[in-house]
Design an enzyme around this catalytic site. Structure first.
Site, PDB file in Angstrom:
ATOM      1  N   HIS A  72       0.834  -1.202   0.000  1.00 29.39           N
ATOM      2  CA  HIS A  72       0.000   0.000   0.000  1.00 29.39           C
ATOM      3  C   HIS A  72       0.869   1.252   0.000  1.00 29.39           C
ATOM      4  CE1 HIS A  72      -4.328  -1.232   1.175  1.00 29.39           C
ATOM      5  NE2 HIS A  72      -3.750  -2.214   0.489  1.00 29.39           N
ATOM      6  N   TYR A 199      -9.384   5.563   7.849  1.00 30.55           N
ATOM      7  CA  TYR A 199      -9.644   5.777   9.280  1.00 30.55           C
ATOM      8  C   TYR A 199     -10.633   6.943   9.366  1.00 30.55           C
ATOM      9  CZ  TYR A 199      -5.243   3.230  10.247  1.00 30.55           C
ATOM     10  OH  TYR A 199      -4.241   2.275  10.331  1.00 30.55           O
ATOM     11  N   PRO A 291      -4.533  -0.113  18.510  1.00 28.03           N
ATOM     12  CA  PRO A 291      -4.226  -0.536  17.139  1.00 28.03           C
ATOM     13  C   PRO A 291      -4.362   0.571  16.082  1.00 28.03           C
ATOM     14  CG  PRO A 291      -6.229  -1.585  17.923  1.00 28.03           C
ATOM     15  CD  PRO A 291      -5.657  -0.824  19.066  1.00 28.03           C
ATOM     16  N   LYS A 295       0.781  -0.542  14.985  1.00 25.33           N
ATOM     17  CA  LYS A 295       2.150  -0.664  15.509  1.00 25.33           C
ATOM     18  C   LYS A 295       2.406  -1.926  16.323  1.00 25.33           C
ATOM     19  CE  LYS A 295       3.441   2.761  13.485  1.00 25.33           C
ATOM     20  NZ  LYS A 295       3.997   2.249  12.250  1.00 25.33           N
ATOM     21  N   TYR A 383       3.935   6.104  10.277  1.00 21.96           N
ATOM     22  CA  TYR A 383       3.073   4.995   9.872  1.00 21.96           C
ATOM     23  C   TYR A 383       3.879   3.905   9.151  1.00 21.96           C
ATOM     24  CZ  TYR A 383      -1.333   2.732   8.570  1.00 21.96           C
ATOM     25  OH  TYR A 383      -2.385   1.826   8.456  1.00 21.96           O
TER      26      TYR A 383
HETATM   27  P1  FAS Z   1       1.068 -12.449  21.187  1.00 24.18           P
HETATM   28  O1  FAS Z   1       0.070 -12.144  22.266  1.00 24.18           O
HETATM   29  O2  FAS Z   1       0.638 -12.434  19.767  1.00 24.18           O
HETATM   30  O3  FAS Z   1       1.714 -13.899  21.433  1.00 24.18           O
HETATM   31  C1  FAS Z   1       2.012 -14.325  22.742  1.00 24.18           C
HETATM   32  C2  FAS Z   1       1.969 -15.850  22.729  1.00 24.18           C
HETATM   33  O4  FAS Z   1       2.357 -16.299  24.029  1.00 24.18           O
HETATM   34  C3  FAS Z   1       0.561 -16.376  22.467  1.00 24.18           C
HETATM   35  O5  FAS Z   1       0.585 -17.350  21.439  1.00 24.18           O
HETATM   36  C4  FAS Z   1       0.152 -16.977  23.812  1.00 24.18           C
HETATM   37  O6  FAS Z   1      -0.680 -18.116  23.659  1.00 24.18           O
HETATM   38  C5  FAS Z   1       1.491 -17.341  24.410  1.00 24.18           C
HETATM   39  N1  FAS Z   1       1.430 -17.427  25.875  1.00 24.18           N
HETATM   40  C6  FAS Z   1       0.806 -16.572  26.719  1.00 24.18           C
HETATM   41  N2  FAS Z   1       0.927 -17.009  27.988  1.00 24.18           N
HETATM   42  C7  FAS Z   1       1.675 -18.149  27.938  1.00 24.18           C
HETATM   43  C8  FAS Z   1       2.135 -19.063  28.909  1.00 24.18           C
HETATM   44  N3  FAS Z   1       1.836 -18.896  30.189  1.00 24.18           N
HETATM   45  N4  FAS Z   1       2.871 -20.139  28.502  1.00 24.18           N
HETATM   46  C9  FAS Z   1       3.180 -20.303  27.177  1.00 24.18           C
HETATM   47  N5  FAS Z   1       2.745 -19.469  26.197  1.00 24.18           N
HETATM   48  C10 FAS Z   1       2.005 -18.414  26.584  1.00 24.18           C
HETATM   49  N6  FAS Z   1      -1.806  -4.990  16.387  1.00 24.18           N
HETATM   50  C11 FAS Z   1      -1.898  -4.309  15.227  1.00 24.18           C
HETATM   51  O7  FAS Z   1      -0.858  -3.849  14.729  1.00 24.18           O
HETATM   52  N7  FAS Z   1      -3.118  -4.142  14.605  1.00 24.18           N
HETATM   53  C12 FAS Z   1      -4.272  -4.680  15.126  1.00 24.18           C
HETATM   54  O8  FAS Z   1      -5.353  -4.512  14.568  1.00 24.18           O
HETATM   55  C13 FAS Z   1      -4.225  -5.415  16.321  1.00 24.18           C
HETATM   56  N8  FAS Z   1      -5.364  -5.972  16.864  1.00 24.18           N
HETATM   57  C14 FAS Z   1      -5.260  -6.673  18.052  1.00 24.18           C
HETATM   58  C15 FAS Z   1      -6.400  -7.286  18.662  1.00 24.18           C
HETATM   59  C16 FAS Z   1      -6.287  -7.980  19.870  1.00 24.18           C
HETATM   60  C17 FAS Z   1      -7.505  -8.630  20.503  1.00 24.18           C
HETATM   61  C18 FAS Z   1      -5.037  -8.068  20.518  1.00 24.18           C
HETATM   62  C19 FAS Z   1      -4.905  -8.790  21.860  1.00 24.18           C
HETATM   63  C20 FAS Z   1      -3.909  -7.477  19.942  1.00 24.18           C
HETATM   64  C21 FAS Z   1      -4.016  -6.778  18.696  1.00 24.18           C
HETATM   65  N9  FAS Z   1      -2.906  -6.202  18.086  1.00 24.18           N
HETATM   66  C22 FAS Z   1      -2.961  -5.528  16.920  1.00 24.18           C
HETATM   67  C23 FAS Z   1      -1.629  -6.320  18.665  1.00 24.18           C
HETATM   68  C24 FAS Z   1      -1.106  -7.683  18.321  1.00 24.18           C
HETATM   69  O9  FAS Z   1      -1.037  -7.810  16.909  1.00 24.18           O
HETATM   70  C25 FAS Z   1       0.195  -7.821  19.026  1.00 24.18           C
HETATM   71  O10 FAS Z   1       0.977  -6.639  18.921  1.00 24.18           O
HETATM   72  C26 FAS Z   1       0.991  -9.001  18.548  1.00 24.18           C
HETATM   73  O11 FAS Z   1       0.189 -10.142  18.659  1.00 24.18           O
HETATM   74  C27 FAS Z   1       2.249  -9.066  19.398  1.00 24.18           C
HETATM   75  O12 FAS Z   1       2.817 -10.296  19.208  1.00 24.18           O
HETATM   76  P2  FAS Z   1       3.494 -11.074  20.448  1.00 24.18           P
HETATM   77  O13 FAS Z   1       4.301 -10.113  21.222  1.00 24.18           O
HETATM   78  O14 FAS Z   1       4.086 -12.283  19.842  1.00 24.18           O
HETATM   79  O15 FAS Z   1       2.271 -11.442  21.423  1.00 24.18           O
HETATM   80  C1  PHB Z   2      -6.230  -4.465  10.323  1.00 25.42           C
HETATM   81  O1  PHB Z   2      -6.315  -4.626   9.084  1.00 25.42           O
HETATM   82  O2  PHB Z   2      -6.548  -5.352  11.148  1.00 25.42           O
HETATM   83  C2  PHB Z   2      -5.742  -3.133  10.854  1.00 25.42           C
HETATM   84  C3  PHB Z   2      -5.198  -2.209   9.969  1.00 25.42           C
HETATM   85  C4  PHB Z   2      -4.733  -0.993  10.472  1.00 25.42           C
HETATM   86  C5  PHB Z   2      -4.827  -0.736  11.834  1.00 25.42           C
HETATM   87  C6  PHB Z   2      -5.376  -1.683  12.715  1.00 25.42           C
HETATM   88  C7  PHB Z   2      -5.828  -2.884  12.222  1.00 25.42           C
HETATM   89  O3  PHB Z   2      -4.388   0.462  12.321  1.00 25.42           O
END
Ligand code: FAS
Ligand code: PHB
Length: 388
Positions: A72, A199, A291, A295, A383
């Site tokens: 993009h 957005y 989000p 980032k 961004y």
């Molecule tokens: P993660 O949380 O992805 O991974 C952590 C891992 O550790 C998981 O697989 C978990 O099962 C494991 N774990 C936890 N406790 C444990 C234990 N006790 N023993 C063993 N394993 C364990 N970011 C964006 O950029 N855009 C978005 O739209 C966006 N939407 C999101 C929506 C939600 C609901 C959440 C929670 C986050 C969102 N994020 C978004 C942020 C998300 O993408 C995180 O930044 C990303 O998953 C970070 O990756 P990790 O640090 O690997 O953490």
């Molecule tokens: C998504 O596509 O899930 C998305 C894209 C941009 C954002 C957050 C989520 O800032």
């Protein structure tokens, strides 16, 4: 078991770090509480910075992303009828890659076995021990058997609710802002309403039009924290999206049945420092961003870049300073992304406590952005991702 680095968590941070260390000949084992399908079933991020794309290229795991991902050049800020286009490519010379977190995690998972990266799924009761010693260890149970991994370092990649940060809570400081709303997200196999992200800050609230491919769309609206999924049948959500995204986008919205629908709470959070003794935190284990700035996943990637750099310096040049310098290096980028995510959230959402003055400030800032190349460049360079 004995290894160089015990990694807790097989989300994007843990798997990226495991592959990067393995490529450098540093032994590691990844412990994951859930099953692979459960990890893949969590629908989260959608936009990758060049830093994240670069790490997948460095690992030679970028083929599917390049084939199926959507580069993009820009995104849009909508304020009622007006669209302000942020020309990322024109202003920074860089793009972002639209490629779901699920897909990047799948690519990392699928490559693990062939590259000898040991990932133990279904690891329960993970606990960290002796993190201040030169010989920390991690214990866990699997299939009812209590097991232990002795390591030189532990990498806490276990997300916001994992045990790693808990193991060093007394050794650092928390910074937090909880937002008075969450994001209700819907995933549907319908074509996106626009080829670029939108957005929107509407008087009824925030909306985001995103996508996963030319045939799969991802949309969000902000909802009060009291709302539940049951309050938002698909039809009501599609109607609300059409209103908030404005008539131009609404005319192109194709609705359809949700294949995933969830509400994510929003917070800004940092735990500093990100290292104590021989425990390094990466990703959501150390910080959370709303989000809005896309980032979260990308900060996990830059943390992993710094952690790998430090661990390679230690194991290959016996350079302990690199380990000691990890937290400051990672936090320098974390705080700038926290600021950008908080700032864009402030600009694009209606806060319950805001009055006429705060709304006037939003309108003035969007006016300024619409007419200032400098303002648009600042948004664009944040961004696409600040340099590591
Ligand atoms: P993660 O949380 O992805 O991974 C952590 C891992 O550790 C998981 O697989 C978990 O099962 C494991 N774990 C936890 N406790 C444990 C234990 N006790 N023993 C063993 N394993 C364990 N970011 C964006 O950029 N855009 C978005 O739209 C966006 N939407 C999101 C929506 C939600 C609901 C959440 C929670 C986050 C969102 N994020 C978004 C942020 C998300 O993408 C995180 O930044 C990303 O998953 C970070 O990756 P990790 O640090 O690997 O953490
Ligand atoms: C998504 O596509 O899930 C998305 C894209 C941009 C954002 C957050 C989520 O800032």
């Amino acid at each position: 078991m004995r290894t160089d680095v015990a990694i807790i968590g097989a989300g994007p941070a843990g798997l990226l770090l495991g592959h990067l260390l393995g490529a450098e000949g540093i032994a590691c084992v990844v412990l994951e509480r859930q099953t692979p399908d459960y990890v893949l079933g969590r629908i989260r991020a959608g936009v990758l910075e060049q830093v994240t794309v670069g790490l997948m290229e460095r690992l030679g795991l970028d083929a599917r992303m390049k084939a199926e991902g959507l580069p993009h050049d820009a995104f849009n800020l909508a304020d009622g009828e007006r669209y302000v286009r942020i020309d990322l490519a024109g202003l920074t010379g860089q793009q972002v890659m639209v490629y779901g977190q699920t897909e990047i995690t799948r690519d990392l998972m699928n490559a693990a076995k062939g590259r000898g990266l040991e990932v133990i799924y279904g690891a329960g009761d993970v606990a960290l021990h002796d993190i201040e010693s030169g010989a920390p260890c991690v214990t866990f149970t699997r299939d009812g058997v209590h097991q232990r991994i002795d390591a030189r370092f532990i990498a806490g990649c276990d997300g916001f609710h994992g045990p790693s940060r808990q193991a060093m809570l007394g050794q650092g400081r928390e910074y937090e802002r909880v937002y008075p709303f969450g994001w209700l997200g819907i995933l549907a196999d319908v074509p996106p309403c626009n080829h670029e992200l939108i957005y929107a800050n509407h008087e009824r609230g925030f909306a985001l039009a995103s996508m996963r491919s030319e045939t799969r769309s991802r949309y969000y609206i902000d909802v009060p924290l009291t709302e539940r999924i049951e309050d938002w049948p698909d039809e009501r959500l599609w109607d609300e999206l059409a209103i908030r995204l404005g008539p131009e986008a609404a005319a192109n919205i194709v609705s359809g049945p949700s294949i995933e629908k969830s509400i994510a709470p929003l917070r800004s959070y940092v735990f500093a420092p990100m290292r104590h003794g021989n425990l390094l935190l990466c990703g959501d284990a150390a910080h959370i961003v709303p989000p809005t700035g896309a980032k979260g996943l990308n900060l996990a990637a830059s943390d992993v870049h710094y952690a790998c750099e430090a661990l390679v310096a230690f194991f290959k040049q016996n350079d302990r300073d690199a380990i000691d310098g990890y937290s400051d290096k990672a936090l320098a980028r974390v705080w700038k992304s926290e600021r950008f995510s908080w700032s864009l959230t402030r600009l694009m959402h209606r806060f319950p406590e805001d009055g006429a003055f705060e709304r006037a400030m939003q309108v003035a800032e969007l006016d300024y952005i619409a007419t200032s190349r400098a303002a648009q460049t600042s948004i664009a360079e944040n961004y696409v991702g600040l340099p590591v």
